[in-house]
Design an enzyme around this catalytic site. Structure first.
Site, mmCIF file in Angstrom:
data_model
loop_
_atom_site.group_PDB
_atom_site.id
_atom_site.type_symbol
_atom_site.label_atom_id
_atom_site.label_comp_id
_atom_site.label_asym_id
_atom_site.label_seq_id
_atom_site.Cartn_x
_atom_site.Cartn_y
_atom_site.Cartn_z
ATOM 1 N N GLN A 259 0.828 -1.210 0.000
ATOM 2 C CA GLN A 259 0.000 0.000 0.000
ATOM 3 C C GLN A 259 0.863 1.261 0.000
ATOM 4 O O GLN A 259 0.517 2.258 -0.631
ATOM 5 C CB GLN A 259 -0.978 0.006 1.185
ATOM 6 C CG GLN A 259 -2.022 -1.097 1.076
ATOM 7 C CD GLN A 259 -2.706 -1.142 -0.287
ATOM 8 O OE1 GLN A 259 -3.361 -0.196 -0.706
ATOM 9 N NE2 GLN A 259 -2.513 -2.238 -1.020
ATOM 10 N N HIS A 262 1.648 2.967 -3.331
ATOM 11 C CA HIS A 262 0.622 3.654 -4.125
ATOM 12 C C HIS A 262 0.912 5.138 -4.256
ATOM 13 O O HIS A 262 0.662 5.749 -5.295
ATOM 14 C CB HIS A 262 -0.750 3.499 -3.464
ATOM 15 C CG HIS A 262 -1.534 2.334 -3.989
ATOM 16 N ND1 HIS A 262 -1.909 2.236 -5.297
ATOM 17 C CD2 HIS A 262 -2.006 1.224 -3.379
ATOM 18 C CE1 HIS A 262 -2.585 1.101 -5.481
ATOM 19 N NE2 HIS A 262 -2.653 0.469 -4.324
ATOM 20 N N GLU A 327 -8.939 0.982 5.833
ATOM 21 C CA GLU A 327 -9.453 0.563 4.527
ATOM 22 C C GLU A 327 -9.215 -0.946 4.339
ATOM 23 O O GLU A 327 -10.131 -1.681 4.012
ATOM 24 C CB GLU A 327 -8.720 1.364 3.441
ATOM 25 C CG GLU A 327 -9.171 1.062 2.037
ATOM 26 C CD GLU A 327 -8.277 1.724 0.985
ATOM 27 O OE1 GLU A 327 -7.145 2.126 1.318
ATOM 28 O OE2 GLU A 327 -8.715 1.809 -0.181
ATOM 29 N N HIS A 328 -7.961 -1.365 4.546
ATOM 30 C CA HIS A 328 -7.593 -2.779 4.425
ATOM 31 C C HIS A 328 -7.055 -3.264 5.758
ATOM 32 O O HIS A 328 -6.154 -2.631 6.315
ATOM 33 C CB HIS A 328 -6.472 -2.969 3.397
ATOM 34 C CG HIS A 328 -6.769 -2.431 2.033
ATOM 35 N ND1 HIS A 328 -6.185 -1.277 1.559
ATOM 36 C CD2 HIS A 328 -7.571 -2.885 1.046
ATOM 37 C CE1 HIS A 328 -6.623 -1.046 0.330
ATOM 38 N NE2 HIS A 328 -7.473 -2.003 -0.009
ATOM 39 N N ASP A 361 -6.897 -6.664 -4.345
ATOM 40 C CA ASP A 361 -6.841 -5.564 -5.319
ATOM 41 C C ASP A 361 -7.172 -6.041 -6.723
ATOM 42 O O ASP A 361 -7.550 -5.228 -7.576
ATOM 43 C CB ASP A 361 -5.441 -4.935 -5.332
ATOM 44 C CG ASP A 361 -5.197 -4.072 -4.125
ATOM 45 O OD1 ASP A 361 -6.176 -3.533 -3.570
ATOM 46 O OD2 ASP A 361 -4.025 -3.921 -3.719
ATOM 47 N N HIS A 420 -52.491 17.522 5.469
ATOM 48 C CA HIS A 420 -52.147 16.116 5.680
ATOM 49 C C HIS A 420 -53.347 15.402 6.312
ATOM 50 O O HIS A 420 -53.755 14.322 5.862
ATOM 51 C CB HIS A 420 -50.944 15.994 6.631
ATOM 52 C CG HIS A 420 -49.616 16.280 5.997
ATOM 53 N ND1 HIS A 420 -49.250 17.521 5.562
ATOM 54 C CD2 HIS A 420 -48.553 15.462 5.740
ATOM 55 C CE1 HIS A 420 -48.012 17.466 5.072
ATOM 56 N NE2 HIS A 420 -47.574 16.230 5.169
#
Lengths: 433, 433
Positions: A259, A262, A327-328, A361, A420
């Site tokens: 990661q 990235h 996230e992971h 991924d 109403h």
């Protein structure tokens, strides 16, 4: 160097809070230029899209050449190495299979008061998929965004991808073709988002826009939200690995770097119950960084945002994981399922020593578009429901309305909403059936 | 006077497009003042919340008196008229029952490659519920927002409600108590949103904020989005009634006015296949407006934003409905289910002549928080899933990784992500198990 913390040390809580609060992204302020581009596209349509494309991508197009031709798409597919094509096909099959299993059930019943009640799911009519150009053009992202839309039953999936200096990654076109996407325009940036949101003479407006992009694309998506739906605005990638000492440090180091590579803003965190193992992972990271192609990026991410937290026992990791809401999350421990069952917040969980995050991924099947920046506390990864919407249904006959109508009249009057109340009472008071 | 259109007349398409594009809301620009209040609450916590409350609500509180006491809540419940309490209880039961039926299924299987795959849903940990003060304090909204959170399993539901000049509607407290909400603070505006998002010494931070509010509240929710989740930002209410000539015009007129009375920006539209019926409904609207308590508001909405569209046959209504994508759709026709099945975009559908929309505002069971401003094209009404999130799970053993890992390595290398490839290949190459 990565941050090193020990959960038993004094001052840990403050240091952990700082880690949670750390901002890794510099927000470029592009609001005004994006607003101007969107307004221009809204007003002048194709002409504006073409001019901004010439300016930003250095590509001269016409309304006729904006769209990628079927021949170009076929040629791209034919140009792919057969082994790689097989890998893409395996990924597409597995992603499609996993998402197909998520189809939501409709609800339909008549309750004891005689009221017919229900909820049904329908697909969104038209979806626009933004695909970044240049180095960030990932065919795996095309599959992950387009296939759930197709499985959901979206009738029109339209892709936009910028071609800076005319360059277009054939793998992106091949992935689009595999995912059944054939309406593709070679445009990008805020102008492409505007074209999808408002429509032009050439490009029909869509109902929702998904897919990653740079600061201009993210700002444009935020600005058109409301006119169309948008997916989440993803932040830099993150991985949290919980690992005991029985792991190979070199494996865990590779996972952290997968990661970190990235983006220099990405974040990799290790939580372990063994200080010596933590040291071994650190050394293994340094070893991998000597050979990896993206070592400069991964190293900067690891040194700037990486962290190693040593806990007394693995159970102590659980509240830290939930607060980080990664996230992971990799659980490289002896009993990963038992640990996973006790964790509330994570986008995706990778169970055991033989499940590196990178498998998710590409080919595992679940979506790799996942909530970042602690948003797994309240949101989910991309899934089939992001391409569908739900309509509720109510049906009363005179008997059912007589059973529940008086309560509605009482509440409407209590809220001071006379029309109403009238709309119910007028049907209760012996009016024609 | 309401807009009158005939779908067969020349110029209809342009006039209909104008209707679709019409903006009914004036967006007050409160961004900067909201940003300042949020920053102040983030930095100074309780002190800032109390100061802004004194300034905007003219109420002097302390950290100790911010929270509504259990005795106050019980007293409010005891003060309610028994008939009204029964109506609230019926509403709560029916809303809870409908939402309980929406519980999503977990997914868990092992595929033919030996990969364990799954998805599970967990509730959000803590949710903040914003309830407007003053005249817009609707107990029905408290039920509609709080009960789905409770059914989802949210452990902490915290309510904020401003008490301008110290006034608090006892019905709101009673509804909260019925919904099981007992942590209630008498604060509102951007300062309350800030307190929920960032937390103060007295008020713990939540993970998501839901509920309606004024321009300040809406802007504050947008600004804290990311730090916490938020629900949709609702626009003015809308109703679209598709009715044939067999209806009582007075019933349909009441239905149109039931949304028009919410707000001068609300919108009521009638589509019918009978011009004489359209005229009769218009006259009936004028008749009702002579007696309704909120006739001034309803009349202004009807004259400013109302519309009547006459179509040649009811089938012609279908594409118009889908383009309008109404929040509320009433099908007052002979075969409402058949018509409903052919419509894609609507927040909620009310079937047949005896199902006035207002029944859904209070007691039908489905949620009354629904997508406005054509967003039913891409989004859904509030439901159980808004209070849950989904985590995917992947588990490989060495055999499963051997089966799908090589494809991941090929794709990672094609994307230039060497550490992704390494994290898989290092486990494939005979390393220790």
């Amino acid at each position: 160097m990565p941050l090193e913390l020990n959960s038993s040390a004094p001052g840990f809580e403050d240091a952990f809070k700082d880690l949670l609060a750390a901002k890794r992204e510099i927000q470029e302020d592009v609001q005004n230029s994006v607003a101007a581009i969107l307004a221009d596209v809204r007003e002048r349509g194709d002409a504006a899209v073409l001019e901004h494309t010439a300016r930003f991508d250095r590509v001269t197009l016409t309304a006729d050449t904006m769209r990628v031709t079927a021949a170009e798409i076929d040629a791209a597919l034919a140009s792919i190495d057969p082994g790689l094509l097989q890998a893409l096909e395996l990924a597409a099959e597995r992603i499609e299979d996993f998402h197909r299993r998520q189809k939501p059930d409709a609800l339909s019943y008549t309750d004891h008061a005689g009221v017919r009640l229900g909820a049904r799911w329908t697909s969104i009519g038209a979806v626009g998929l933004y695909v970044p150009g240049g180095t960030a053009a990932y065919p795996s992202s095309v599959l992950m965004n387009a296939l759930p839309a197709k499985v959901a039953g979206v009738e029109r999936v339209t892709m936009v991808v910028p071609t800076p200096d005319g360059k277009l990654n054939p793998l992106v076109l091949a992935a689009a073709k595999l995912a059944g996407v054939t309406e593709i325009y070679r445009i990008g940036g805020a102008q492409a988002v505007g074209a999808l949101a408002y429509g032009t003479a050439t490009i029909g407006a869509v109902d929702k826009i998904v897919g990653p992009g740079n600061a201009y694309v993210a700002a444009a998506k935020r600005q058109v939200f409301g006119t169309v739906g948008i997916d989440m605005i993803a932040g830099p990638s993150e991985i949290l690995v919980v690992a005991d000492a029985a792991n190979d440090p070199a494996w865990i180091a590779a996972d952290l770097l997968s990661q970190a590579e990235h983006d220099t803003s990405a974040q990799a965190i290790l939580i372990t119950d063994d200080g010596a193992f933590a040291e071994a992972v650190k050394r293994a990271v340094d070893g991998h960084l000597k050979t990896l192609p993206r070592a400069a990026i991964a190293g900067e991410s690891w040194r700037g945002h990486g962290a190693i937290i040593v806990v007394s026992k693995l159970d102590d990791a659980i509240p830290l994981v939930d607060r980080l809401a990664p996230e992971h999350l990799e659980l490289a421990v002896a009993e990963p399922d038992a640990l996973a069952a006790r964790i509330r917040n994570a986008g995706a969980i990778f169970l055991g020593r033989h499940t590196p995050e990178a498998i998710g991924d590409y080919v595992a099947g679940p979506n790799h578009v996942l909530p970042t920046a602690r948003s797994a506390r309240f949101s989910s990864g991309l899934n089939l429901l992001d391409f569908m919407k739900r309509t509720t249904l109510v049906g009363c006959d005179p008997g059912a309305l007589a059973a529940i109508g008086p309560a509605a009249v009482a509440l409407a009057n209590a809220e001071g909403l006379g029309a109403h109340a009238l709309s119910v009472s007028i049907r209760l008071n012996g009016a024609p059936q």
